[in-house]
Design an enzyme around this catalytic site. Structure first.
Site, PDB file in Angstrom:
ATOM      1  N   LYS A   3     -12.907  -8.124   1.203  1.00  0.00           N
ATOM      2  CA  LYS A   3     -12.732  -6.791   1.778  1.00  0.00           C
ATOM      3  C   LYS A   3     -13.493  -6.575   3.092  1.00  0.00           C
ATOM      4  O   LYS A   3     -14.603  -7.039   3.273  1.00  0.00           O
ATOM      5  CB  LYS A   3     -13.178  -5.710   0.790  1.00  0.00           C
ATOM      6  CG  LYS A   3     -12.283  -5.547  -0.424  1.00  0.00           C
ATOM      7  CD  LYS A   3     -10.851  -5.148  -0.093  1.00  0.00           C
ATOM      8  CE  LYS A   3     -10.705  -3.712   0.360  1.00  0.00           C
ATOM      9  NZ  LYS A   3     -10.964  -2.770  -0.725  1.00  0.00           N
ATOM     10  N   HIS A  52       6.527  12.775  10.163  1.00  0.00           N
ATOM     11  CA  HIS A  52       6.635  12.720   8.690  1.00  0.00           C
ATOM     12  C   HIS A  52       6.158  11.370   8.156  1.00  0.00           C
ATOM     13  O   HIS A  52       6.637  10.912   7.122  1.00  0.00           O
ATOM     14  CB  HIS A  52       8.073  12.970   8.224  1.00  0.00           C
ATOM     15  CG  HIS A  52       8.736  14.139   8.879  1.00  0.00           C
ATOM     16  ND1 HIS A  52       8.672  15.417   8.378  1.00  0.00           N
ATOM     17  CD2 HIS A  52       9.457  14.226  10.033  1.00  0.00           C
ATOM     18  CE1 HIS A  52       9.343  16.236   9.179  1.00  0.00           C
ATOM     19  NE2 HIS A  52       9.816  15.543  10.195  1.00  0.00           N
ATOM     20  N   SER A  68     -17.281  -5.307   0.330  1.00  0.00           N
ATOM     21  CA  SER A  68     -17.221  -4.736  -1.014  1.00  0.00           C
ATOM     22  C   SER A  68     -18.222  -5.473  -1.892  1.00  0.00           C
ATOM     23  O   SER A  68     -18.472  -6.662  -1.696  1.00  0.00           O
ATOM     24  CB  SER A  68     -15.810  -4.905  -1.566  1.00  0.00           C
ATOM     25  OG  SER A  68     -15.832  -4.933  -2.974  1.00  0.00           O
ATOM     26  N   GLU A 123     -13.875   6.447   7.450  1.00  0.00           N
ATOM     27  CA  GLU A 123     -13.755   7.276   6.244  1.00  0.00           C
ATOM     28  C   GLU A 123     -14.849   8.336   6.191  1.00  0.00           C
ATOM     29  O   GLU A 123     -14.608   9.484   5.805  1.00  0.00           O
ATOM     30  CB  GLU A 123     -13.833   6.397   4.997  1.00  0.00           C
ATOM     31  CG  GLU A 123     -12.611   5.516   4.827  1.00  0.00           C
ATOM     32  CD  GLU A 123     -12.826   4.490   3.718  1.00  0.00           C
ATOM     33  OE1 GLU A 123     -12.224   4.660   2.659  1.00  0.00           O
ATOM     34  OE2 GLU A 123     -13.599   3.547   3.911  1.00  0.00           O
TER      35      GLU A 123
END
Ligand code: ARG
Length: 461
Positions: free
Chosen positions: A285, A158, A279, A292
């Protein structure tokens, strides 16, 4: 030469230009060219063996097909969309090159069994390629799993810290998924590797063909048993794309965990500078774009499978032109799976785990609570009562803003008198993982054994 010259004897007019463009598949099915040539070569030799074409014609055809192979390889082949598809392009060129014998190649054959043959050969190679890719990724994961056999991280259910696990054990879970993907593709291959050649348009042919001979030449295990089914069956494409979709689902789950592990809140893993992007606005970043994209691309694999299922649903026997729509989803599934696997194969060896941070995270959330309950059971308590007692201990720890192992012996004994000072052995992370020392358990020893067993499995891939 336009299509009308090849197969429009019964028509008064040529094809409408819009229809020609609408129905052409040459721009994508040219990818089957080498399989088409292999199929034609096997077919020509078979026609020669049964006496339908003579030696001279057969040699002319095979020589012509070899010349076409060269033209394609050297990017000299002139693809013509008026010729519709890969099959007509190659046949027309063959006739240009060798004359009369070229026109004999299509005896006892139809594009319907021809395309089914090409497609099976293509899928067979695609399976072999993806199986090799999967094996390479498994190898990379096993190396990491071995190095991280004793590193401890929080195991989740969970998305809540549940019990400590070894990082190696977690990586082995990924390997187990991939092992099933590898096996699934292998199972599919057995059903792919059946020759439809000789089914002709739908009913077979009046020529005394030797289907075994062409099947053998193409490396098929057997010949199909029903001509109607053979020209219309695309189960093998669906099965294969289903294997790719499930593989995509697995890769997306792996990718999601990598994204999570690389996030600021976890920082369990560094994916390597070469595998992250910056970024355009935020200088600090370091984004896990590779993971992804792998996660995102699984959408294609699932979409392709659904496209194919819907494509086939409700189609009457035998061949229908709808089937031409099977190729783009199929090709995309192969390319997507191959690209995702390749990039992961490159990235996985560069991953660096932060053992200290993983360990610290595993210490939060009372992750050894189950170990305390098990301890009480060993001291004669029923598991439900032990569960209840440990629940109280967790509540006490929360109230004191402590973790379960930080409670004093006295505090623990107030909750349950069965507890002794040896309880702290089971409350440690190491005690917890080491106690799960059975097949499939998270103990470092089991991880090492599982890595060895998995390596043996890879050796026979
Ligand atoms: N381009 C077609 C396909 O991909 C080849 C078979 C065409 N057969 C036909 N009868 N029109 O399915």
């Amino acid at each position: 030469m336009a299509t009308e010259k090849l197969m429009r004897g019964r028509f008064d007019s040529g094809t409408n230009a819009t229809v020609e463009a609408f129905s052409a598949s040459e721009h994508f099915d040219r990818r089957l060219a080498h399989y088409d040539i292999a199929g034609s070569t096997a077919h020509a030799r078979m026609l020669n063996a049964i006496g339908v074409i003579n030696d001279t014609d057969c040699e002319a055809i095979i020589g012509g097909l070899e010349a076409i192979t060269l033209e394609i390889n050297e990017d000299r082949f002139e693809w013509r969309s008026q010729l519709e598809d890969v099959h007509m392009n190659i046949e027309a060129r063959l006739t240009e090159l060798v004359g009369e014998p070229g026109k004999k190649l299509h005896t006892a054959r139809s594009r319907n069994d021809q395309v089914a043959t090409d497609l099976r050969l293509f899928v067979r190679d695609a399976i072999d390629q993806l199986c090799t890719d999967i094996t390479a990724l498994q190898g990379a994961l096993l190396t990491q799993a071995e190095s991280e056999a004793t590193s401890i991280m929080p195991g989740m259910t969970h998305m809540q810290a549940a019990q400590p696990v070894t990082c190696g054990h977690h990586l082995l879970a990924w390997n187990a998924m991939l092992e099933r993907d590898w096996q699934r593709l292998g199972d599919c291959r057995r059903r792919v590797n059946v020759s439809p050649l000789g089914s002709a348009a739908l009913a077979g042919t009046s020529f005394p063909i030797d289907r075994q001979m062409s099947a053998q030449a193409l490396g098929f295990d057997s010949v199909s048993t029903n001509s109607l089914d053979s020209v219309s069956d695309r189960d093998f494409v669906i099965e294969f794309c289903s294997g790719c979709a499930l593989l995509g689902v697995h890769l997306s789950r792996i990718a999601e965990e990598l994204v999570l592990w690389a996030s600021q809140s976890c920082r369990f893993v560094d994916l390597g500078d070469a595998f992250c992007t910056g970024s355009s606005i935020m200088p600090q970043k370091k984004n896990p774009d590779v993971a992804e994209l792998v996660r995102g691309k699984s959408g294609r694999a699932i979409g392709n499978l659904v496209s194919l299922l819907v494509l086939m649903k409700g189609q009457p026997l035998a061949y229908n032109r709808d089937n031409q729509e099977d190729k783009e989803p199929l090709f995309d599934s192969v390319d997507t799976a191959h690209a995702c696997l390749q990039v992961l194969v490159a990235m996985v060896p560069n991953m660096k785990f932060d053992r200290e941070r993983m360990r610290k995270a595993a210490q939060r959330g009372h992750t050894t609570a189950t170990d305390l309950a098990d301890y009480l059971v060993c001291r004669g308590m029923a598991f439900r009562d032990a569960h209840e007692a440990v629940g109280k201990a967790v509540r006490l720890a929360e109230a004191c803003q402590l973790e379960l192992p930080d409670l004093s012996l006295e505090q623990l004994r107030n909750i349950c008198e069965h507890i002794d000072s040896d309880v702290f052995d089971v409350l440690t992370l190491e005690g917890s993982v080491e106690s799960r020392n059975h097949t499939g358990g998270t103990a470092p020893r089991q991880v090492r054994e599982a890595v060895a067993a998995a390596r043996q499995a890879l050796a026979v891939h």
